[in-house]
Motif scaffolding. Structure first.
Motif, PDB file in Angstrom:
ATOM      1  N   HIS A  66       6.940   6.303  -6.027  1.00  0.00           N
ATOM      2  CA  HIS A  66       6.319   7.417  -6.748  1.00  0.00           C
ATOM      3  C   HIS A  66       5.021   7.017  -7.441  1.00  0.00           C
ATOM      4  N   ALA A  67       4.773   5.699  -7.535  1.00  0.00           N
ATOM      5  CA  ALA A  67       3.609   5.205  -8.265  1.00  0.00           C
ATOM      6  C   ALA A  67       2.519   4.675  -7.347  1.00  0.00           C
ATOM      7  N   CYS A  68       2.644   4.872  -6.045  1.00  0.00           N
ATOM      8  CA  CYS A  68       1.635   4.289  -5.161  1.00  0.00           C
ATOM      9  C   CYS A  68       0.966   5.322  -4.262  1.00  0.00           C
ATOM     10  N   MET A  69      -0.211   4.955  -3.808  1.00  0.00           N
ATOM     11  CA  MET A  69      -0.935   5.724  -2.804  1.00  0.00           C
ATOM     12  C   MET A  69      -1.411   4.738  -1.747  1.00  0.00           C
ATOM     13  N   ILE A  70      -1.312   5.153  -0.489  1.00  0.00           N
ATOM     14  CA  ILE A  70      -1.725   4.261   0.594  1.00  0.00           C
ATOM     15  C   ILE A  70      -2.886   4.865   1.386  1.00  0.00           C
ATOM     16  N   ASN A  71      -3.699   3.990   1.942  1.00  0.00           N
ATOM     17  CA  ASN A  71      -4.652   4.389   2.968  1.00  0.00           C
ATOM     18  C   ASN A  71      -3.849   4.604   4.249  1.00  0.00           C
ATOM     19  N   LYS A  72      -4.144   5.654   4.989  1.00  0.00           N
ATOM     20  CA  LYS A  72      -3.341   5.955   6.194  1.00  0.00           C
ATOM     21  C   LYS A  72      -3.367   4.809   7.198  1.00  0.00           C
ATOM     22  N   ASP A  73      -4.403   3.914   7.107  1.00  0.00           N
ATOM     23  CA  ASP A  73      -4.456   2.755   8.009  1.00  0.00           C
ATOM     24  C   ASP A  73      -3.257   1.840   7.838  1.00  0.00           C
ATOM     25  N   LEU A  74      -2.636   1.872   6.665  1.00  0.00           N
ATOM     26  CA  LEU A  74      -1.468   1.020   6.444  1.00  0.00           C
ATOM     27  C   LEU A  74      -0.314   1.408   7.365  1.00  0.00           C
ATOM     28  N   LEU A  75      -0.261   2.674   7.748  1.00  0.00           N
ATOM     29  CA  LEU A  75       0.808   3.135   8.640  1.00  0.00           C
ATOM     30  C   LEU A  75       0.738   2.433   9.993  1.00  0.00           C
ATOM     31  N   GLU A  76      -0.469   2.070  10.417  1.00  0.00           N
ATOM     32  CA  GLU A  76      -0.647   1.452  11.726  1.00  0.00           C
ATOM     33  C   GLU A  76      -0.180   0.004  11.751  1.00  0.00           C
ATOM     34  N   THR A  77      -0.173  -0.661  10.593  1.00  0.00           N
ATOM     35  CA  THR A  77       0.213  -2.082  10.543  1.00  0.00           C
ATOM     36  C   THR A  77       1.608  -2.296   9.990  1.00  0.00           C
ATOM     37  N   THR A  78       2.259  -1.226   9.533  1.00  0.00           N
ATOM     38  CA  THR A  78       3.599  -1.348   8.961  1.00  0.00           C
ATOM     39  C   THR A  78       4.648  -1.048  10.024  1.00  0.00           C
ATOM     40  N   PRO A  79       5.548  -1.994  10.308  1.00  0.00           N
ATOM     41  CA  PRO A  79       6.615  -1.744  11.289  1.00  0.00           C
ATOM     42  C   PRO A  79       7.559  -0.643  10.785  1.00  0.00           C
ATOM     43  N   PRO A  80       8.407  -0.107  11.664  1.00  0.00           N
ATOM     44  CA  PRO A  80       9.380   0.913  11.239  1.00  0.00           C
ATOM     45  C   PRO A  80      10.204   0.437  10.056  1.00  0.00           C
ATOM     46  N   PHE A  81      10.577   1.379   9.187  1.00  0.00           N
ATOM     47  CA  PHE A  81      11.360   1.022   8.011  1.00  0.00           C
ATOM     48  C   PHE A  81      12.721   0.478   8.435  1.00  0.00           C
ATOM     49  N   PRO A  82      13.081  -0.703   7.934  1.00  0.00           N
ATOM     50  CA  PRO A  82      14.399  -1.252   8.281  1.00  0.00           C
ATOM     51  C   PRO A  82      15.520  -0.445   7.636  1.00  0.00           C
ATOM     52  N   LYS A  83      16.672  -0.506   8.239  1.00  0.00           N
ATOM     53  CA  LYS A  83      17.842   0.154   7.674  1.00  0.00           C
ATOM     54  C   LYS A  83      18.203  -0.501   6.342  1.00  0.00           C
ATOM     55  N   ASP A  84      18.552   0.313   5.362  1.00  0.00           N
ATOM     56  CA  ASP A  84      19.013  -0.173   4.054  1.00  0.00           C
ATOM     57  C   ASP A  84      17.968  -1.028   3.345  1.00  0.00           C
ATOM     58  N   PHE A  85      16.698  -0.638   3.462  1.00  0.00           N
ATOM     59  CA  PHE A  85      15.650  -1.348   2.739  1.00  0.00           C
ATOM     60  C   PHE A  85      14.666  -0.337   2.172  1.00  0.00           C
ATOM     61  N   TYR A  86      14.124  -0.633   1.003  1.00  0.00           N
ATOM     62  CA  TYR A  86      13.264   0.317   0.308  1.00  0.00           C
ATOM     63  C   TYR A  86      11.896   0.428   0.980  1.00  0.00           C
ATOM     64  N   TYR A  87      11.472   1.667   1.234  1.00  0.00           N
ATOM     65  CA  TYR A  87      10.190   1.882   1.914  1.00  0.00           C
ATOM     66  C   TYR A  87       9.029   1.387   1.078  1.00  0.00           C
ATOM     67  N   ASP A  88       9.078   1.530  -0.264  1.00  0.00           N
ATOM     68  CA  ASP A  88       7.952   1.108  -1.099  1.00  0.00           C
ATOM     69  C   ASP A  88       7.774  -0.409  -1.050  1.00  0.00           C
ATOM     70  N   TRP A  89       8.884  -1.136  -1.048  1.00  0.00           N
ATOM     71  CA  TRP A  89       8.832  -2.602  -0.952  1.00  0.00           C
ATOM     72  C   TRP A  89       8.256  -3.020   0.398  1.00  0.00           C
ATOM     73  N   TRP A  90       8.640  -2.311   1.456  1.00  0.00           N
ATOM     74  CA  TRP A  90       8.170  -2.619   2.812  1.00  0.00           C
ATOM     75  C   TRP A  90       6.666  -2.379   2.922  1.00  0.00           C
ATOM     76  N   PHE A  91       6.175  -1.276   2.373  1.00  0.00           N
ATOM     77  CA  PHE A  91       4.737  -1.004   2.357  1.00  0.00           C
ATOM     78  C   PHE A  91       3.998  -2.055   1.528  1.00  0.00           C
TER      79      PHE A  91
END
Length: 297
Positions: free
Chosen positions: A159-184
């Motif tokens: 809730h406290a972050c903003m990303i450049n859409k380019d980050l989506l291209e370098t971030t692998p799929p979200f792992p099961k049972d892991f926080y998306y914010d930590w992964w980003f």
């Protein structure tokens, strides 16, 4: 298009959020940044959540609502929200918080060439009353080349972050049972393109029904699982990969040892980097290192 006029998407996932949703939506629609779209994906709510959103839609043309035909669960629902965001930047909203009116404008102004920017959050209770604490009461913030700081702890709240859409291209799929914010955050940290604002721009509601309630999985087993996720991450830089290999090897050896002096030595030698994010006393830190290096019965 100038950075200061770029389209910003706000991604909001909802599920049975009628209790606090109006307060959050009120804070989103009055943002002082003008070029905004609000993308909401509802995961089959059974209360008045959808009705509330539709009322706001009548007044605001920049709100788009998607209603799932079946419950997807948070990770898949969040992925769907991201796929429908058209902005150059994407900010994430929880259904039960309240934003400061200049949150988006502040973040756009300060993101620069970073892939992710985040800020502090003030904690409020179920009734919206501040308790005097914030994210920085328990965490130190990091920036730049700081991937190793994220191996044990995370200081970036979605809730406290903003990303450049380019980050989506370098971030692998979200792992099961892991926080998306930590992964980003981990992904951005490996590129050195992460920064923070030392301001509280969200009133973050802490309550028993929050989706971030405590996970009762064995902490050490969870850490080993996370280390293996980080090791497999294609953006993990060499020095972090070396540290992960050492940690994984010595954690796995604990299955055959009562105490791992090697693991304890690694942890204590690298404590400043590995445990920098989480604020703890020297006594608490030492107790943690000993417990971490001891076989659980």
């Amino acid at each position: 298009m100038s950075q200061h006029t770029s389209l910003v998407s706000i991604a909001l996932c909802t599920y049975n959020g009628e209790k606090y949703l109006k307060a959050q939506l009120d804070s989103l629609v009055i943002q002082d940044y003008q070029n905004l779209e609000i993308i909401i994906v509802d995961d089959c709510s059974t209360d008045n959540t959808v009705s509330i959103i539709k009322e706001y839609q009548k007044l605001r043309s920049n709100i788009t609502l998607y209603i799932n035909e079946k419950n997807l669960g948070f990770n898949k629902n969040f992925k769907k929200a991201l796929e429908n965001c058209k902005g150059d930047y994407i900010a994430f909203a929880d259904q039960d918080d309240m934003w400061e009116l200049n949150k988006i404008s502040k973040m756009v102004e300060n993101i620069g060439d970073n892939l992710l920017i985040y800020h502090n959050s003030a904690y409020i209770d179920e009734n919206g009353i501040p308790n005097g604490l914030s994210k920085k009461s328990h965490h130190k913030f990091v920036s730049g080349d700081c991937a190793i700081n994220f191996l044990y702890y995370n200081c970036v709240s979605g809730h406290a972050c903003m990303i450049n859409k380019d980050l989506l291209e370098t971030t692998p799929p979200f792992p099961k049972d892991f926080y998306y914010d930590w992964w980003f955050a981990y992904t951005a940290a490996n590129t050195g393109r992460i920064n923070f604002l030392n301001e509280s721009l969200v009133k973050h509601r802490k309550h028993s029904n929050s989706s971030t309630s405590a996970d009762h999985t064995d902490p050490r087993s969870l850490r080993l699982y996370q280390f293996k996720l980080f090791l497999a991450h294609p953006m993990t830089i060499g020095s972090v990969k070396e540290m992960l290999l050492k940690l994984i090897h010595n954690y796995e050896e604990l299955r055959f040892k009562k105490f791992s002096l090697k693991l304890f030595s690694i942890l204590i030698r690298n404590a400043h980097q590995l445990f920098y994010i989480r604020k703890k006393s020297v006594y608490s830190r030492l107790k943690f290192l000993i417990t971490e290096s001891t076989q659980h019965q």
